[in-house]
Design an enzyme around this catalytic site. Structure first.
Site, mmCIF file in Angstrom:
data_model
loop_
_atom_site.group_PDB
_atom_site.id
_atom_site.type_symbol
_atom_site.label_atom_id
_atom_site.label_comp_id
_atom_site.label_asym_id
_atom_site.label_seq_id
_atom_site.Cartn_x
_atom_site.Cartn_y
_atom_site.Cartn_z
ATOM 1 N N CYS A 136 0.836 -1.200 0.000
ATOM 2 C CA CYS A 136 0.000 0.000 0.000
ATOM 3 C C CYS A 136 0.877 1.258 0.000
ATOM 4 O O CYS A 136 1.426 1.627 1.042
ATOM 5 C CB CYS A 136 -0.925 -0.012 1.215
ATOM 6 S SG CYS A 136 -1.927 1.472 1.346
ATOM 7 N N CYS A 139 -0.432 4.112 2.196
ATOM 8 C CA CYS A 139 -0.210 3.914 3.626
ATOM 9 C C CYS A 139 1.253 4.149 3.998
ATOM 10 O O CYS A 139 1.544 4.760 5.021
ATOM 11 C CB CYS A 139 -0.572 2.485 4.044
ATOM 12 S SG CYS A 139 -2.050 1.835 3.298
ATOM 13 N N ASP A 140 2.185 3.639 3.179
ATOM 14 C CA ASP A 140 3.584 3.563 3.608
ATOM 15 C C ASP A 140 4.548 4.437 2.804
ATOM 16 O O ASP A 140 5.716 4.558 3.175
ATOM 17 C CB ASP A 140 4.060 2.096 3.522
ATOM 18 C CG ASP A 140 3.221 1.195 4.403
ATOM 19 O OD1 ASP A 140 2.791 1.653 5.477
ATOM 20 O OD2 ASP A 140 2.981 0.034 4.014
#
Ligand code: NAP
Length: 313
Positions: A136, A139-140
């Site tokens: 992701c 997300c990261d």
């Protein structure tokens, strides 16, 4: 549980398919409930920008998720924040069991549990999840500011996320196992026009290499020449498609060999009163808009099914 009410419909999963089913179910005046274990929106929440939801040129995945959830709430759709542990079809009604021991009975069930990222299955992948390995970018990606990252895959997701990462990272290496992308032409064009992105064709990742600090690179194998090389990177983002979340699909519901549920054009499965929508079902294009379309179709079909069931036809 004796004498418990039987609802018209229970929807399992709150992504675009489930939420749209909820909206249409409420509009059809069904006694419906949606069960979702996490945040409404499903995979949309892990998507940076959505640019192909008709009528909206650009919206974040999180915003679109919240808007759909608010839309369903405005129609009064009840939502249970629980995990479903079992779906048991029955002749008179179907039973959906929850993680707290409660159960919901309903004449019809719509399965909208979506899918999840597929894994490469190479050494170093599981061990370094959260230490440089990610599925992701939204997300990261933040953790890789001015770093070098590898993106694995050649589909829409891989290219879209590579473009997202190029805004953050110093260098993005796309590693693809063939010599042509599967992704759409617009994304291919954008990647070609982004100098920060380098494409490594005909390469497979055979190992994710790490030390005590986390990922340090990937070992690549040339699928044409057979040689092997190491590419240095602090992050590895894997976008090689996804697998259906079919753990709750009850016995008797037909699936294809890849585990996607087979439905007819009404999204009806091989079990009466059980419907499947979105990424869980076998279909040609998996998009937010097609998941939403499935939700509409399944809710309409479920409403028809419930009406017939109640009238004893
Ligand atoms: P996908 O279209 O199935 O692409 C998967 C990619 O990963 C392919 O390039 C495939 O290579 C590669 N791959 C698969 N297994 C691999 C392995 N073991 N090792 C190395 N490479 C591997 O999956 P996706 O990109 O996640 O997209 C899924 C669906 O969502 C698609 O229908 C897509 O159109 C849609 N989507 C759309 C958008 C958008 O329109 N903006 C964004 C994201 C996703 P091959 O090409 O050689 O098979």
């Amino acid at each position: 549980m004796q004498g418990q009410a039987v609802r018209d419909l229970v929807i399992v999963g709150g992504g675009p398919g489930g939420l749209t089913a909820g909206i249409y179910a409420m509009r059809a005046a069904l006694d419906a409930v949606l069960v979702e274990k996490g945040v409404a929106g499903g995979q949309m929440n892990n998507t940076d920008i959505v640019e192909n939801w008709p009528g909206t040129e650009s919206i974040t995945g999180a915003e679109l998720s919240a808007a759909m959830a608010a839309h369903a709430a405005a129609y009064g759709l009840p939502v249970m924040s629980r995990e479903v542990v079992e779906v048991e079809p029955g002749l008179d009604y179907h039973t959906v069991r929850l993680d707290n021991g409660d159960e919901v009975r309903a004449l019809a069930v719509i399965l909208a549990t979506g899918g999840r990222p597929r894994q490469l299955g190479v050494p170093g992948e599981n061990e370094n999840y959260g230490r440089g390995v990610s599925y992701c970018a939204v997300c990261d990606g933040f953790f890789f500011r001015d770093r070098t990252v590898v993106v694995v895959g050649g589909g829409d997701a891989a290219l879209e996320e590579a473009l997202f990462l190029a805004k953050i990272a110093r260098k993005v290496h796309i590693v693809h196992r063939r010599d042509a992308f599967r992704a759409g032409k617009i994304l291919q064009q954008r990647v070609a026009e982004t100098p920060k992105i380098a494409v490594h064709w005909n390469r497979i990742v055979t190992e994710i290499v790490a030390d005590d600090t986390g990922v340090t690179g990937v070992r690549l194998q040339d699928t044409q020449e057979g040689g092997s090389e190491e590419l240095a990177a602090e992050g590895v983002f894997i976008f090689i498609g996804f697998a259906p979340n079919n753990a709750l699909v009850p016995a008797g519901v037909r699936m294809n060999t890849a585990g996607f549920v087979i439905t007819d054009e009404r999204c009806a499965t091989s079990v009466d009163g059980v419907f499947a929508v979105g990424d869980l079902r076998e279909k040609y294009v998996k998009q937010i808009v097609t998941a939403a379309a499935d939700g509409c179709v399944a809710a309409q079909a479920a409403a028809h099914y419930v009406e017939e069931k109640k009238s004893g036809r």
